[in-house]
Design a protein around this motif. Sequence first.
Motif, PDB file in Angstrom:
ATOM      1  N   TRP A 272       0.861  -1.195   0.000  1.00 31.06           N
ATOM      2  CA  TRP A 272       0.000   0.000   0.000  1.00 31.06           C
ATOM      3  C   TRP A 272       0.889   1.234   0.000  1.00 31.06           C
TER       4      TRP A 272
ATOM      5  N   THR B  92      -2.804   2.197  -3.929  1.00 33.57           N
ATOM      6  CA  THR B  92      -3.508   1.900  -2.674  1.00 33.57           C
ATOM      7  C   THR B  92      -4.005   0.452  -2.683  1.00 33.57           C
TER       8      THR B  92
ATOM      9  N   GLY C 115      -3.982  -3.350   4.660  1.00 33.12           N
ATOM     10  CA  GLY C 115      -2.919  -3.084   3.706  1.00 33.12           C
ATOM     11  C   GLY C 115      -1.587  -3.568   4.240  1.00 33.12           C
TER      12      GLY C 115
ATOM     13  N   ASP D 239      -7.736   5.110   3.002  1.00 33.28           N
ATOM     14  CA  ASP D 239      -7.156   3.848   2.530  1.00 33.28           C
ATOM     15  C   ASP D 239      -7.248   3.739   1.021  1.00 33.28           C
ATOM     16  N   HIS D 240      -8.394   4.090   0.463  1.00 32.64           N
ATOM     17  CA  HIS D 240      -8.630   3.915  -0.965  1.00 32.64           C
ATOM     18  C   HIS D 240      -7.995   5.016  -1.811  1.00 32.64           C
TER      19      HIS D 240
ATOM     20  N   GLY E  95      -5.353   7.119  -0.792  1.00 29.08           N
ATOM     21  CA  GLY E  95      -3.935   7.340  -0.551  1.00 29.08           C
ATOM     22  C   GLY E  95      -3.668   8.610   0.235  1.00 29.08           C
TER      23      GLY E  95
ATOM     24  N   SER F 109      -3.630   3.485   6.179  1.00 25.30           N
ATOM     25  CA  SER F 109      -3.404   4.922   6.045  1.00 25.30           C
ATOM     26  C   SER F 109      -2.938   5.562   7.348  1.00 25.30           C
TER      27      SER F 109
END
Length: 810
Positions: free
Chosen positions: A403, A408, A432, A506-507, A509, A551
């Motif tokens: 990740w 991501t 991740g 998370d998705h 970045g 993240s």
Amino acid sequence: MKKIISSMLFTAAVAVGVVPTLAAHNPRTRTLLDFNWGWHAGKIALVRPGAIQKWHWKPANVTRAPRRVPAGILHGHHFKTVKTGTDVFHGRVGFAWFQARLPSGARADQAIRFDNVDDNGTVYLNGRRIGQHLGYGQKFSVPLKAAWRSGGKNVLTVLVQNTAGAGGIIGQVYIPSGKPVILRPPTGAWKKVQIPNDYIVRGKFNPSADGGHGYLPTYPAWYRKTFRVSAADKHKILWLYFEGVYRDSRIFINGKFVGRHRGGYASFRLNITKFVRPGSNKLLIHVDPVRTEGWWYEGGGIYRNVWLIAVHKLHIAPYGTYVISHVPGHISHGASGARAAARLTIETTVRNNRATAAHFAILSTVLNPAGKLLGTLRLGERLAAGASATMKQSVIVPRAMLWSLHHTNLYHLRTVIKAGGKAVDEKHTTFGIRTIRFDPKHGFFLNGRHVELKGECNHQDFPAVGIGSSNNLWWWRVMMLKKELHANAYRCSHNPVAPAFYRACDHLGMLVMDENRHLGDTQSAKSPMGVPYKHLAALKSMILRDRNHPSIIMWSMCNEEPLEGTPYGAKVFKAMMREVHKFDRTRPITCAMNGGYPHGFTHVENLQGINYHPGDYAWMHKDKPNMPIFGSETGSTCSDRGVITSSRAKGLVSQYSMHPGWAQLVWDAWKPIATEPFVAGGFNWTGFDYRGEPTPYGWPDINSHFGLLDVCGFMKPTGYYYRAWFGHKPLVYISPEWDLPRSMLGKKVLVRCYSNCAVVKLFLNGKLISSKPMPKYMVVDWHVLYTPGKLVVKGYNHGRQAATFTQRTT
């Protein structure tokens, strides 16, 4: 208990490319309860048997609680009548006497119960001191036996100390009995609302209300809803899960009290199994945001999603799946991202609420970011009745996709509990794989490569909806910060936010500094000396809820606390670190300090966060060469779009920007960070404007001016400074817009240029005004006679034009 039971190497399944289908019927059900709520303003009306209804009070001219009540006070001279729940201090700091007679049916073997004395209460019976409680918002009891008077009147006296804000005997005072408490919800029409909901934002601005909270009055209110429980869930455990309620919520189901949650920022759940029945059920929730926890706009209401969750009596515990990734060796970087061999440790906490022991299997299935099945781990176990245990499984992923900010890659874990040959529980977890490292000399590294933290601080309110935001607004906010400012980091100031935010980071970045609201066990904005730290429930909730998000790169315990430089503060902080380490050891622990370093918190934390004071970076690094440093809060530059001249009367700040005495202009804040390699980066205050903290003015100004974007996401000129230096592409921008009033014809106008180019040239209607070198991390100004037309700026690198920008007169 914890056990490492199984280990496996995921290899063959990757080549097969199997995409597993979800079970046709997941034994765990999650029902969103966000629709068809009723709302009604009003205080809570709980009538307890034995409650003391009649009180008298008067200000107390004391500096500490005496051992006995003075004679004049004991005989009730010059007292005024008052009801419980009344604020008698109105912000005054000091003491007040409260007095009442115990009911005739009271006995010496009983205890007097207090729902809430704000802030501290010393209790006397017949003039003799019998107990004391420090802190507000907590129930406590005091036995009567020590000073009981048989055959006569028993006089109860309470000395209340107020340290800030409202104060008094806020909750009910009563002698507990076995009789039921009577709940009286409001009558009349209820307004239909949808959750998430912030009802405070609908109010009218009032200059007499708290300006720090945006001049919007706060008041308590009720929510009600009818929901159904399936007959199939009759023998299951049922939870109500609240992602966030601001604040002091009391929950009732079918007229019975289920529980209370005072905090306004932590997610929480209640076991409602014994309160519900198959079919229709009535949910009633009282919310009271009057007592604040921060000094900014905090809103009020059920402002995040609400869920009804049904699980088997043998189930995965709340937040009971946790994936730890470890990358021990070489990381290869390519156009498609980073790859490395990784070891996953999968922790699963299982509870057995059955009356008998349970034999079961844990099946852990891992899917890669493309949805391909990597393999399934199976683990057999036995759990005693009423017990819980955490089991570990270990697996190696040979070429894991890491990740990062631009790739991501998110893996998925499907956990199934099987007993008696069938699935009894199932849970899905996204995680991740990546590495993080803070170096005291060279800053932050993600997957082995240096990354400057180009961060923004933000509160959680939005335009129009306040704190009651839909989930997609969080995605919009993260996208705007990345797209408009080229930011790569986000500080959750000063509290954990909605789960949807972390999913967005998370998705999309975005690196996250996740922040806990309170130092120790308190609901106050700041923690005083002696604050307890035994429970730390809100901190535990944050770590357990958020720990699977790649993240998040650091845990922040608090912000700008009076105890930050003290030995007692370090003691509390160390206890909080121990609590964090119970649930996560993969991230460093820090906080935001605006002083007190290198003492107090500095002695125990992993990272040194510094608010403002950019001149302190160098000497702190010299004093603590092995302590990584970052700017936890920087800037606080005030400005507005399209405003030439500041106006206190209109609450407007010039687009050329200014700053309060404790802050810095954007270039004075970022340049020390960008030029010192040992500073890992910084978090500018703030990405967006927000309600409350109206700086530099007060009324009629109702919101902050710190944002690089306004509340609706439109960029201010100061935002282009960060776009230039956070980004990599050549950029030039000039302000103001070249569309000024006719009265400005022939007058000099300040034209400011933001650019990351080496040289900038300004042209007016095709004529060169001048060429100037652009000092790195600074700005360039011209004074230009206003003439309508076209104002153009061009940026040059190595003698070649690299960027251009135009302002035109309409």
